[in-house]
Design an enzyme around this catalytic site. Sequence first.
Site, PDB file in Angstrom:
ATOM      1  CB  CYS A  43      -0.481  -5.130   2.399  1.00 57.00           C
ATOM      2  SG  CYS A  43       0.635  -6.250   3.284  1.00 57.00           S
TER       3      CYS A  43
ATOM      4  CG  HIS B 255      -0.761  -8.139  -1.584  1.00 56.57           C
ATOM      5  ND1 HIS B 255       0.016  -7.042  -1.845  1.00 56.57           N
ATOM      6  CD2 HIS B 255      -0.540  -8.468  -0.289  1.00 56.57           C
ATOM      7  CE1 HIS B 255       0.686  -6.716  -0.758  1.00 56.57           C
ATOM      8  NE2 HIS B 255       0.371  -7.567   0.200  1.00 56.57           N
TER       9      HIS B 255
END
Length: 162
Positions: free
Chosen positions: A3, A100
Amino acid sequence: GLCGGYQMLGRTIADPLGIEGRAEKVAGLGLLEVDTVLGGEKRLGHAAGIDIASGLPVAGYEIHLGNTNGPGVVRPMLRLTSGPDGAVSPDGRITGCYLHGLFTRDGFRRAFLARLGADIGAVAYEQLVETTLDALADHLEQHLDLARLLAVARPPLLRRGD
């Protein structure tokens, strides 16, 4: 990098609308040939697919705002059901993506660590999570009045006219 870490591995991160602070463009580490522009719709949700290097399944969730593009995205790290995700450096030593929870899949995590020459460890994460949640549920059931707690937590029924 995952991310924001993926974004930092790229060449630049631009925030023209000032979403995360001042409206500016900053240099990244330049380890991946990608550029990120923050903005647009926030992506939030479950995602699944495969790790391209190993062919193993991956799953997790996406939560990010913006788009990452550039020459590096032609070598994605993952192929998700929604499309390619991430980038891999030309020499294969640097990788990044938006998924994630990527390392919670035991098979993928072990293969990834093995590619790095690292100890793959003996942790069976998926089973550990299930065992821990079962133990927590048993503990709560034994020590709390769950029926009463649920009754208090439920909103009262709306009366006519409200």
